[in-house]
Write a protein that holds these residues in place. Structure first.
Motif, PDB file in Angstrom:
ATOM      1  N   ALA A 288       5.902   7.526  -5.287  1.00 24.47           N
ATOM      2  CA  ALA A 288       5.054   6.350  -5.526  1.00 24.47           C
ATOM      3  C   ALA A 288       5.646   5.466  -6.615  1.00 24.47           C
ATOM      4  N   ASP A 289       6.068   6.071  -7.730  1.00 29.82           N
ATOM      5  CA  ASP A 289       6.674   5.294  -8.815  1.00 29.82           C
ATOM      6  C   ASP A 289       7.965   4.628  -8.357  1.00 29.82           C
ATOM      7  N   GLY A 290       8.781   5.387  -7.609  1.00 26.21           N
ATOM      8  CA  GLY A 290      10.039   4.839  -7.118  1.00 26.21           C
ATOM      9  C   GLY A 290       9.840   3.708  -6.124  1.00 26.21           C
ATOM     10  N   LEU A 291       8.854   3.835  -5.242  1.00 22.33           N
ATOM     11  CA  LEU A 291       8.574   2.754  -4.290  1.00 22.33           C
ATOM     12  C   LEU A 291       8.086   1.509  -5.025  1.00 22.33           C
ATOM     13  N   THR A 292       7.265   1.687  -6.044  1.00 20.47           N
ATOM     14  CA  THR A 292       6.787   0.548  -6.825  1.00 20.47           C
ATOM     15  C   THR A 292       7.965  -0.203  -7.437  1.00 20.47           C
TER      16      THR A 292
ATOM     17  N   GLU B  69       0.807  -1.220   0.000  1.00 22.15           N
ATOM     18  CA  GLU B  69       0.000   0.000   0.000  1.00 22.15           C
ATOM     19  C   GLU B  69       0.845   1.277   0.000  1.00 22.15           C
ATOM     20  N   ALA B  70       2.156   1.154   0.204  1.00 23.45           N
ATOM     21  CA  ALA B  70       3.023   2.327   0.331  1.00 23.45           C
ATOM     22  C   ALA B  70       2.973   3.250  -0.887  1.00 23.45           C
ATOM     23  N   PRO B  71       3.059   2.724  -2.112  1.00 22.10           N
ATOM     24  CA  PRO B  71       2.976   3.642  -3.260  1.00 22.10           C
ATOM     25  C   PRO B  71       1.648   4.403  -3.314  1.00 22.10           C
ATOM     26  N   ASP B  72       0.547   3.731  -3.031  1.00 23.88           N
ATOM     27  CA  ASP B  72      -0.759   4.410  -3.024  1.00 23.88           C
ATOM     28  C   ASP B  72      -0.830   5.450  -1.912  1.00 23.88           C
ATOM     29  N   ALA B  73      -0.272   5.132  -0.752  1.00 20.52           N
ATOM     30  CA  ALA B  73      -0.286   6.078   0.367  1.00 20.52           C
ATOM     31  C   ALA B  73       0.421   7.368  -0.019  1.00 20.52           C
ATOM     32  N   ALA B  74       1.521   7.233  -0.753  1.00 19.56           N
ATOM     33  CA  ALA B  74       2.266   8.416  -1.188  1.00 19.56           C
ATOM     34  C   ALA B  74       1.508   9.170  -2.276  1.00 19.56           C
ATOM     35  N   SER B  75       1.049   8.458  -3.293  1.00 18.47           N
ATOM     36  CA  SER B  75       0.424   9.146  -4.429  1.00 18.47           C
ATOM     37  C   SER B  75      -0.923   9.770  -4.074  1.00 18.47           C
ATOM     38  N   GLU B  76      -1.672   9.115  -3.182  1.00 16.88           N
ATOM     39  CA  GLU B  76      -2.997   9.613  -2.805  1.00 16.88           C
ATOM     40  C   GLU B  76      -2.936  10.648  -1.675  1.00 16.88           C
ATOM     41  N   GLY B  77      -1.773  10.801  -1.056  1.00 16.93           N
ATOM     42  CA  GLY B  77      -1.581  11.848  -0.069  1.00 16.93           C
ATOM     43  C   GLY B  77      -2.031  11.529   1.344  1.00 16.93           C
ATOM     44  N   TRP B  78      -2.341  10.262   1.661  1.00 16.63           N
ATOM     45  CA  TRP B  78      -2.714   9.973   3.045  1.00 16.63           C
ATOM     46  C   TRP B  78      -1.494   9.660   3.905  1.00 16.63           C
TER      47      TRP B  78
END
Length: 148
Positions: A129-133, A96-105
């Motif tokens: 987000a891209d880098g974590l992915t 969920e880390a990339p989504d957490a970053a990209s979505e701002g939560w």
């Protein structure tokens, strides 16, 4: 007036007493370090995420002053439990880390108040987000039979 003095005295005693509650503000050993896809991803992660999602937390001076110490310790413990870049598998919610970053939560707004570098622009959020992915599939053990 006498009641007010008693209340103030009790609050002072409580404020002093709470300082003696033990709080965990240490860092466990680093078990793994990811092979970052880029220096930018690593820098963004350490600016915005590492204090709660690694074993390399930088504990500020106020992490030793209750009740803030209790709150910070709980946040770091919970953050590491969900996603920790320095443990094998990265934790139960690493996906969920990339989504957490990209979505701002993430990072939490309460964290960004005291850490201006953690306030990411939309471009930085996307880059993180891209880098974590790209990064999360690569792990180098820090300790083990092949390490020195």
């Amino acid at each position: 007036m006498k009641v007010l003095k008693i209340i103030v005295l009790l609050l002072i005693v409580a404020a002093i007493g709470i300082q003696f509650i033990p709080v965990e503000t240490t860092n466990p050993p680093v078990e793994v370090e990811p092979l970052w896809d880029s220096p930018q991803t690593k820098e963004l992660f350490y600016n915005a995420c590492a204090d709660c999602h690694s074993n390399q937390t930088v504990w500020p001076w106020y992490a030793k002053v209750a009740p803030v110490s209790l709150w910070l310790s709980d946040h770091v413990s919970e953050g590491r439990e969900h996603f920790n870049i320095n443990v094998e598998g990265y934790g139960r919610d690493a996906d969920e880390a990339p989504d957490a970053a990209s979505e701002g939560w993430m990072p939490l707004e309460s964290y960004t108040w005291m850490h201006p570098k953690a306030k990411l622009t939309e471009t930085e959020r996307t880059a993180l987000a891209d880098g974590l992915t790209k990064t999360l599939g690569k792990v180098v053990p820090m300790h083990g039979p092949d390490s020195e």
